[in-house]
Motif scaffolding. Structure first.
Motif, PDB file in Angstrom:
ATOM      1  N   GLY A 146      81.989 -17.547  18.401  1.00  0.00           N
ATOM      2  CA  GLY A 146      82.492 -16.173  18.398  1.00  0.00           C
ATOM      3  C   GLY A 146      81.732 -15.271  19.353  1.00  0.00           C
ATOM      4  N   GLU A 147      80.417 -15.450  19.405  1.00  0.00           N
ATOM      5  CA  GLU A 147      79.600 -14.649  20.323  1.00  0.00           C
ATOM      6  C   GLU A 147      79.993 -14.901  21.774  1.00  0.00           C
ATOM      7  OE1 GLU A 147      77.301 -12.279  19.707  1.00  0.00           O
ATOM      8  OE2 GLU A 147      77.634 -12.469  17.561  1.00  0.00           O
ATOM      9  N   VAL A 148      80.188 -16.171  22.118  1.00  0.00           N
ATOM     10  CA  VAL A 148      80.541 -16.516  23.503  1.00  0.00           C
ATOM     11  C   VAL A 148      81.932 -15.983  23.846  1.00  0.00           C
ATOM     12  CG1 VAL A 148      81.004 -18.438  25.085  1.00  0.00           C
ATOM     13  CG2 VAL A 148      78.970 -18.466  23.640  1.00  0.00           C
ATOM     14  N   GLU A 149      82.858 -16.055  22.909  1.00  0.00           N
ATOM     15  CA  GLU A 149      84.190 -15.489  23.153  1.00  0.00           C
ATOM     16  C   GLU A 149      84.096 -14.003  23.463  1.00  0.00           C
ATOM     17  OE1 GLU A 149      86.293 -16.559  19.589  1.00  0.00           O
ATOM     18  OE2 GLU A 149      86.821 -18.549  20.371  1.00  0.00           O
ATOM     19  N   ARG A 150      83.227 -13.282  22.739  1.00  0.00           N
ATOM     20  CA  ARG A 150      83.070 -11.844  22.958  1.00  0.00           C
ATOM     21  C   ARG A 150      82.370 -11.533  24.273  1.00  0.00           C
ATOM     22  NH1 ARG A 150      82.791 -12.088  17.492  1.00  0.00           N
ATOM     23  NH2 ARG A 150      80.581 -12.495  17.313  1.00  0.00           N
ATOM     24  N   MET A 151      81.342 -12.328  24.615  1.00  0.00           N
ATOM     25  CA  MET A 151      80.569 -11.994  25.817  1.00  0.00           C
ATOM     26  C   MET A 151      81.130 -12.601  27.101  1.00  0.00           C
ATOM     27  SD  MET A 151      77.026 -14.270  25.563  1.00  0.00           S
ATOM     28  CE  MET A 151      76.575 -13.858  23.889  1.00  0.00           C
ATOM     29  N   ALA A 152      82.066 -13.544  27.002  1.00  0.00           N
ATOM     30  CA  ALA A 152      82.547 -14.276  28.175  1.00  0.00           C
ATOM     31  C   ALA A 152      83.106 -13.385  29.285  1.00  0.00           C
ATOM     32  CB  ALA A 152      83.561 -15.329  27.760  1.00  0.00           C
ATOM     33  N   PRO A 153      83.975 -12.408  28.998  1.00  0.00           N
ATOM     34  CA  PRO A 153      84.508 -11.599  30.106  1.00  0.00           C
ATOM     35  C   PRO A 153      83.408 -10.880  30.893  1.00  0.00           C
ATOM     36  CG  PRO A 153      85.851 -11.305  28.138  1.00  0.00           C
ATOM     37  CD  PRO A 153      84.629 -12.075  27.718  1.00  0.00           C
ATOM     38  N   THR A 154      82.455 -10.284  30.185  1.00  0.00           N
ATOM     39  CA  THR A 154      81.352  -9.599  30.860  1.00  0.00           C
ATOM     40  C   THR A 154      80.461 -10.595  31.586  1.00  0.00           C
ATOM     41  OG1 THR A 154      81.383  -7.856  29.197  1.00  0.00           O
ATOM     42  CG2 THR A 154      79.377  -8.053  30.518  1.00  0.00           C
ATOM     43  N   ALA A 155      80.183 -11.728  30.954  1.00  0.00           N
ATOM     44  CA  ALA A 155      79.331 -12.744  31.564  1.00  0.00           C
ATOM     45  C   ALA A 155      79.963 -13.297  32.842  1.00  0.00           C
ATOM     46  CB  ALA A 155      79.059 -13.868  30.570  1.00  0.00           C
ATOM     47  N   ARG A 156      81.286 -13.438  32.863  1.00  0.00           N
ATOM     48  CA  ARG A 156      81.961 -13.900  34.087  1.00  0.00           C
ATOM     49  C   ARG A 156      81.870 -12.844  35.183  1.00  0.00           C
ATOM     50  NH1 ARG A 156      85.722 -15.927  30.300  1.00  0.00           N
ATOM     51  NH2 ARG A 156      85.222 -18.128  30.010  1.00  0.00           N
ATOM     52  N   THR A 157      82.061 -11.595  34.810  1.00  0.00           N
ATOM     53  CA  THR A 157      81.971 -10.501  35.784  1.00  0.00           C
ATOM     54  C   THR A 157      80.578 -10.447  36.413  1.00  0.00           C
ATOM     55  OG1 THR A 157      83.605  -9.214  34.576  1.00  0.00           O
ATOM     56  CG2 THR A 157      82.193  -7.997  36.086  1.00  0.00           C
ATOM     57  N   MET A 158      79.561 -10.724  35.609  1.00  0.00           N
ATOM     58  CA  MET A 158      78.176 -10.672  36.093  1.00  0.00           C
ATOM     59  C   MET A 158      77.746 -11.981  36.773  1.00  0.00           C
ATOM     60  SD  MET A 158      76.470  -8.725  32.820  1.00  0.00           S
ATOM     61  CE  MET A 158      74.844  -8.647  33.545  1.00  0.00           C
ATOM     62  N   GLY A 159      78.615 -12.979  36.776  1.00  0.00           N
ATOM     63  CA  GLY A 159      78.284 -14.253  37.402  1.00  0.00           C
ATOM     64  C   GLY A 159      77.417 -15.167  36.551  1.00  0.00           C
ATOM     65  N   VAL A 160      77.271 -14.848  35.269  1.00  0.00           N
ATOM     66  CA  VAL A 160      76.470 -15.670  34.367  1.00  0.00           C
ATOM     67  C   VAL A 160      77.271 -16.887  33.906  1.00  0.00           C
ATOM     68  CG1 VAL A 160      75.234 -15.688  32.163  1.00  0.00           C
ATOM     69  CG2 VAL A 160      75.119 -13.675  33.642  1.00  0.00           C
ATOM     70  N   PHE A 161      78.561 -16.700  33.640  1.00  0.00           N
ATOM     71  CA  PHE A 161      79.473 -17.789  33.289  1.00  0.00           C
ATOM     72  C   PHE A 161      80.405 -18.027  34.464  1.00  0.00           C
ATOM     73  CE2 PHE A 161      79.845 -16.943  28.377  1.00  0.00           C
ATOM     74  CZ  PHE A 161      78.503 -17.214  28.224  1.00  0.00           C
ATOM     75  N   GLY A 162      80.830 -19.279  34.613  1.00  0.00           N
ATOM     76  CA  GLY A 162      81.898 -19.597  35.544  1.00  0.00           C
ATOM     77  C   GLY A 162      83.236 -19.373  34.864  1.00  0.00           C
ATOM     78  N   GLU A 163      84.292 -19.634  35.593  1.00  0.00           N
ATOM     79  CA  GLU A 163      85.620 -19.548  34.990  1.00  0.00           C
ATOM     80  C   GLU A 163      85.757 -20.615  33.913  1.00  0.00           C
ATOM     81  OE1 GLU A 163      88.001 -17.221  35.332  1.00  0.00           O
ATOM     82  OE2 GLU A 163      86.475 -16.221  36.545  1.00  0.00           O
ATOM     83  N   ALA A 164      86.471 -20.295  32.868  1.00  0.00           N
ATOM     84  CA  ALA A 164      86.657 -21.238  31.761  1.00  0.00           C
ATOM     85  C   ALA A 164      87.348 -22.501  32.265  1.00  0.00           C
ATOM     86  CB  ALA A 164      87.464 -20.589  30.649  1.00  0.00           C
ATOM     87  N   VAL A 165      86.936 -23.632  31.712  1.00  0.00           N
ATOM     88  CA  VAL A 165      87.507 -24.929  32.056  1.00  0.00           C
ATOM     89  C   VAL A 165      88.565 -25.273  31.014  1.00  0.00           C
ATOM     90  CG1 VAL A 165      86.974 -27.401  32.264  1.00  0.00           C
ATOM     91  CG2 VAL A 165      85.383 -25.690  33.170  1.00  0.00           C
ATOM     92  N   GLU A 166      89.713 -25.727  31.480  1.00  0.00           N
ATOM     93  CA  GLU A 166      90.790 -26.123  30.569  1.00  0.00           C
ATOM     94  C   GLU A 166      90.457 -27.467  29.929  1.00  0.00           C
ATOM     95  OE1 GLU A 166      93.690 -24.528  29.736  1.00  0.00           O
ATOM     96  OE2 GLU A 166      93.012 -22.792  30.891  1.00  0.00           O
ATOM     97  N   LEU A 167      90.599 -27.540  28.617  1.00  0.00           N
ATOM     98  CA  LEU A 167      90.384 -28.771  27.865  1.00  0.00           C
ATOM     99  C   LEU A 167      91.570 -29.007  26.954  1.00  0.00           C
ATOM    100  CD1 LEU A 167      86.657 -28.461  26.693  1.00  0.00           C
ATOM    101  CD2 LEU A 167      87.538 -29.850  28.566  1.00  0.00           C
ATOM    102  N   PRO A 168      91.769 -30.241  26.494  1.00  0.00           N
ATOM    103  CA  PRO A 168      92.825 -30.491  25.518  1.00  0.00           C
ATOM    104  C   PRO A 168      92.607 -29.658  24.255  1.00  0.00           C
ATOM    105  CG  PRO A 168      91.926 -32.556  26.362  1.00  0.00           C
ATOM    106  CD  PRO A 168      91.055 -31.455  26.874  1.00  0.00           C
ATOM    107  N   VAL A 169      93.672 -29.341  23.566  1.00  0.00           N
ATOM    108  CA  VAL A 169      93.616 -28.515  22.367  1.00  0.00           C
ATOM    109  C   VAL A 169      92.719 -29.134  21.297  1.00  0.00           C
ATOM    110  CG1 VAL A 169      95.018 -27.511  20.515  1.00  0.00           C
ATOM    111  CG2 VAL A 169      95.903 -27.602  22.838  1.00  0.00           C
TER     112      VAL A 169
END
Length: 191
Positions: A146-169
Motif C-alpha cells: 500500500g505504501e508503494v502504491e501511494r508513493m509510486a507516482p511521486t517516486a517516478r517523477t523524482m526518478g527514484v522508481f522506474g516505470e512499472a513493469v507489466e506482470l501477469p495478474v
C-alpha cells in the motif's frame, strides 16, 4: 502500515544481513537489477541510506549527498550489520513513528516505509546480482504494498522508481511490489 516499524525493519534486516555478510569480494563489480549500481555501489548506497534513516528516526537532519565508501575497510560486512541494528533501535525509540521528519517534512511512518522498502528491495537486488535466492517476509511485503502504491507516482517523477513493469495478474505479491518500483523480477529470476 499496522505493525511497529521497528519490528518490520528487524524482520527485513534478518534477511538482508546474511546476504551482505556472505557477499564475496570478487562479486562486488557484478551488475544489479538496480541499473545505477554494481554490487559495490548498491552496498554503499544501502549503507548510506541506513545511516541517514537513523537520523531521520530521531528527527535530525540527514545528508544523502556524496555517498562515502563504506566498503573501504575490511570490516564493511560487520559495519553493515551494526548500522542495521542501529537503524532498528532508532525506529524503536518512543516517538520515532510520530510526527514528521526529513527535509520534505513527511509523516514519520512514510519515511520509515521508505527505508523498509530500500532494505527489502535492495536485498533482492543483491541476491539476484550474486545468484542467490531471496524471499522477503510476507508481512513486510503486505505492509509495503500500500505504501508503494501511494508513493509510486511521486517516486517516478523524482526518478527514484522506474516505470512499472507489466506482470501477469497472478504474479506473487513480492513480484508485483518489485514491478511497481520499475524492476522486472522475471528478467532477474534465479536458476
Amino acid at each position: 502500515m499496522t505493525h511497529r516499524i521497528a519490528d518490520l525493519l528487524d524482520t527485513a534486516a534478518a534477511r538482508a544481513v546474511p546476504l551482505v555478510r556472505d557477499t564475496p569480494d570478487d562479486g562486488l563489480g557484478a551488475p544489479t537489477p538496480c541499473a545505477a549500481y554494481d554490487v559495490r555501489g548498491l552496498l554503499n548506497h544501502l549503507t548510506h541510506v541506513i545511516v541517514n534513516f537513523q537520523l531521520l528516526a530521531a528527527k535530525q537532519p540527514s545528508d544523502f549527498t556524496g555517498e562515502p565508501d563504506y566498503l573501504a575497510g575490511p570490516d564493511w560486512r560487520a559495519r553493515f550489520e551494526d548500522e542495521t541494528a542501529k537503524l532498528v533501535a532508532a525506529w524503536a525509540e518512543p516517538g520515532a513513528e510520530e510526527g514528521t521528519t526529513g527535509a520534505m517534512d513527511l509523516p514519520a511512518r512514510t519515511v520509515a516505509a521508505m527505508v523498509l522498502l530500500d532494505l527489502t528491495v535492495h536485498a533482492w537486488d543483491l541476491a539476484r546480482a550474486t545468484g542467490r535466492p531471496f524471499e522477503p517476509d510476507p508481512v513486510v511485503v503486505a505492509e509495503l504494498t500500500g505504501e508503494v502504491e501511494r508513493m509510486a507516482p511521486t517516486a517516478r517523477t523524482m526518478g527514484v522508481f522506474g516505470e512499472a513493469v507489466e506482470l501477469p495478474v497472478d504474479a506473487p505479491a513480492f513480484e508485483r511490489l518489485l514491478a511497481m518500483t520499475g524492476r522486472d523480477p522475471r528478467a532477474w529470476a534465479t536458476a
